[in-house]
Design a protein around this motif. Structure first.
Motif, PDB file in Angstrom:
ATOM      1  N   UNK A 230       0.859  -1.168   0.000  1.00  0.00           N
ATOM      2  CA  UNK A 230       0.000   0.000   0.000  1.00  0.00           C
ATOM      3  C   UNK A 230       0.904   1.230   0.000  1.00  0.00           C
ATOM      4  N   UNK A 231       0.651   2.118  -0.914  1.00  0.00           N
ATOM      5  CA  UNK A 231       1.480   3.327  -1.009  1.00  0.00           C
ATOM      6  C   UNK A 231       1.174   4.314   0.110  1.00  0.00           C
ATOM      7  N   UNK A 232      -0.105   4.616   0.299  1.00  0.00           N
ATOM      8  CA  UNK A 232      -0.498   5.626   1.285  1.00  0.00           C
ATOM      9  C   UNK A 232      -1.596   5.065   2.159  1.00  0.00           C
ATOM     10  N   UNK A 233      -1.271   4.874   3.428  1.00  0.00           N
ATOM     11  CA  UNK A 233      -2.271   4.417   4.380  1.00  0.00           C
ATOM     12  C   UNK A 233      -2.963   5.606   5.021  1.00  0.00           C
ATOM     13  N   UNK A 234      -4.240   5.453   5.294  1.00  0.00           N
ATOM     14  CA  UNK A 234      -5.047   6.525   5.883  1.00  0.00           C
ATOM     15  C   UNK A 234      -5.488   6.142   7.289  1.00  0.00           C
ATOM     16  N   UNK A 235      -6.145   7.070   7.947  1.00  0.00           N
ATOM     17  CA  UNK A 235      -6.758   6.831   9.256  1.00  0.00           C
ATOM     18  C   UNK A 235      -8.266   6.881   9.050  1.00  0.00           C
ATOM     19  N   UNK A 236      -8.931   5.777   9.417  1.00  0.00           N
ATOM     20  CA  UNK A 236     -10.380   5.689   9.274  1.00  0.00           C
ATOM     21  C   UNK A 236     -11.012   5.525  10.645  1.00  0.00           C
ATOM     22  N   UNK A 237     -12.214   6.072  10.799  1.00  0.00           N
ATOM     23  CA  UNK A 237     -12.980   5.938  12.032  1.00  0.00           C
ATOM     24  C   UNK A 237     -14.389   5.484  11.665  1.00  0.00           C
ATOM     25  N   UNK A 238     -14.842   4.424  12.353  1.00  0.00           N
ATOM     26  CA  UNK A 238     -16.228   3.971  12.238  1.00  0.00           C
ATOM     27  C   UNK A 238     -16.866   4.191  13.603  1.00  0.00           C
ATOM     28  N   UNK A 239     -17.881   5.032  13.657  1.00  0.00           N
ATOM     29  CA  UNK A 239     -18.467   5.433  14.930  1.00  0.00           C
ATOM     30  C   UNK A 239     -19.982   5.461  14.835  1.00  0.00           C
TER      31      UNK A 239
ATOM     32  N   UNK B 212      -5.284   6.953  27.877  1.00  0.00           N
ATOM     33  CA  UNK B 212      -5.426   8.393  27.652  1.00  0.00           C
ATOM     34  C   UNK B 212      -5.578   8.687  26.158  1.00  0.00           C
ATOM     35  N   UNK B 213      -6.261   9.739  25.862  1.00  0.00           N
ATOM     36  CA  UNK B 213      -6.380  10.188  24.475  1.00  0.00           C
ATOM     37  C   UNK B 213      -4.996  10.480  23.917  1.00  0.00           C
ATOM     38  N   UNK B 214      -4.100  10.956  24.752  1.00  0.00           N
ATOM     39  CA  UNK B 214      -2.737  11.257  24.293  1.00  0.00           C
ATOM     40  C   UNK B 214      -2.019  10.008  23.796  1.00  0.00           C
ATOM     41  N   UNK B 215      -2.237   8.883  24.459  1.00  0.00           N
ATOM     42  CA  UNK B 215      -1.581   7.647  24.002  1.00  0.00           C
ATOM     43  C   UNK B 215      -2.135   7.211  22.649  1.00  0.00           C
ATOM     44  N   UNK B 216      -3.422   7.378  22.451  1.00  0.00           N
ATOM     45  CA  UNK B 216      -4.018   7.029  21.154  1.00  0.00           C
ATOM     46  C   UNK B 216      -3.502   7.976  20.071  1.00  0.00           C
ATOM     47  N   UNK B 217      -3.433   9.257  20.368  1.00  0.00           N
ATOM     48  CA  UNK B 217      -2.902  10.217  19.394  1.00  0.00           C
ATOM     49  C   UNK B 217      -1.439   9.915  19.076  1.00  0.00           C
ATOM     50  N   UNK B 218      -0.693   9.487  20.083  1.00  0.00           N
ATOM     51  CA  UNK B 218       0.704   9.094  19.863  1.00  0.00           C
ATOM     52  C   UNK B 218       0.783   7.930  18.867  1.00  0.00           C
ATOM     53  N   UNK B 219      -0.118   6.967  19.016  1.00  0.00           N
ATOM     54  CA  UNK B 219      -0.196   5.825  18.084  1.00  0.00           C
ATOM     55  C   UNK B 219      -0.428   6.352  16.662  1.00  0.00           C
ATOM     56  N   UNK B 220      -1.361   7.275  16.523  1.00  0.00           N
ATOM     57  CA  UNK B 220      -1.664   7.812  15.196  1.00  0.00           C
ATOM     58  C   UNK B 220      -0.471   8.587  14.632  1.00  0.00           C
ATOM     59  N   UNK B 221       0.240   9.284  15.499  1.00  0.00           N
ATOM     60  CA  UNK B 221       1.431  10.015  15.051  1.00  0.00           C
ATOM     61  C   UNK B 221       2.549   9.076  14.611  1.00  0.00           C
ATOM     62  N   UNK B 222       2.595   7.898  15.191  1.00  0.00           N
ATOM     63  CA  UNK B 222       3.631   6.904  14.851  1.00  0.00           C
ATOM     64  C   UNK B 222       3.344   6.181  13.538  1.00  0.00           C
ATOM     65  N   UNK B 223       2.142   6.282  13.036  1.00  0.00           N
ATOM     66  CA  UNK B 223       1.698   5.491  11.883  1.00  0.00           C
ATOM     67  C   UNK B 223       2.660   5.624  10.707  1.00  0.00           C
ATOM     68  N   UNK B 224       3.167   4.483  10.209  1.00  0.00           N
ATOM     69  CA  UNK B 224       3.977   4.546   8.989  1.00  0.00           C
ATOM     70  C   UNK B 224       3.137   5.020   7.803  1.00  0.00           C
ATOM     71  N   UNK B 225       3.765   5.617   6.853  1.00  0.00           N
ATOM     72  CA  UNK B 225       3.085   6.152   5.662  1.00  0.00           C
ATOM     73  C   UNK B 225       2.232   5.096   4.955  1.00  0.00           C
ATOM     74  N   UNK B 226       2.711   3.860   4.943  1.00  0.00           N
ATOM     75  CA  UNK B 226       2.045   2.818   4.156  1.00  0.00           C
ATOM     76  C   UNK B 226       1.065   1.965   4.972  1.00  0.00           C
ATOM     77  N   UNK B 227       0.778   2.331   6.210  1.00  0.00           N
ATOM     78  CA  UNK B 227      -0.130   1.541   7.049  1.00  0.00           C
ATOM     79  C   UNK B 227      -1.479   2.249   7.193  1.00  0.00           C
ATOM     80  N   UNK B 228      -2.547   1.492   7.033  1.00  0.00           N
ATOM     81  CA  UNK B 228      -3.917   1.971   7.263  1.00  0.00           C
ATOM     82  C   UNK B 228      -4.259   1.672   8.726  1.00  0.00           C
TER      83      UNK B 228
END
Length: 176
Positions: free
Chosen positions: A1-10, A119-135
């Protein structure tokens, strides 16, 4: 995958986990590796059995195996659950550091945030760590604004009508 995105199902409707599983199933069909971490789910469910047939290309991890709902737990059980959630996030961070899958699903992660188990901060940290190619896909009700801001796609499942309203309990193979 070239570009992974962040998706939310709520939303308050049924189908958040099902949508994430469906995307995972589709991805495995194209040779992608999927890892799903499920939170706040202790009973057996169909996806645990069906994904075992994908030769390790779709793996589901559960760190908290309690069959009790959070609101039925005593303080000691809640503290133990919080430790297990922390281990799950250690696993998630390691998965991201190793870039060990193409799609990472954090199922019911909003529930662990709203119950103050992470904490929300730990989840945001996870999102900040996301490699470019990971969804990364996050599911659950009551998404914090900071996660909505980071997401590339947000889908809301809205309950119009539900069998629970008629007293029909969750059905094996359909709701779990």
């Amino acid at each position: 995958m070239d570009k992974g995105l962040i998706q939310v199902y709520t939303g308050d409707g049924k189908g958040k986990t099902t949508a994430a599983l469906g995307l995972g199933l589709r991805a495995v069909g194209y040779g992608y590796k999927v890892k799903m971490v499920q939170f706040l789910k202790g009973r057996d469910s169909g996806e645990l059995f069906s994904t075992k047939k994908f030769n390790g290309n779709f793996e589901i991890y559960r760190f908290d195996k309690s069959k009790k709902f959070f609101w039925n737990m005593n303080e000691i059980e809640k503290e133990e659950l919080k430790k297990k959630i922390s281990y799950a996030f250690d696993f998630i961070e390691e998965t991201i550091k190793k870039n060990d899958c193409d799609i990472l699903i954090l199922d019911e992660v909003m529930g662990v945030i709203s119950n103050k188990l992470v904490s929300i901060d730990r989840v945001l940290h996870i999102l900040d760590m996301k490699p470019e190619n990971m969804e990364i896909i996050l599911t659950g009700r009551n998404v914090p604004e900071a996660i909505l801001d980071r997401a590339d796609l947000v889908s809301e499942m809205k309950m119009i009508k539900h069998p629970f309203e008629k007293g029909i309990p969750a059905r094996k193979g359909i709701e779990y």
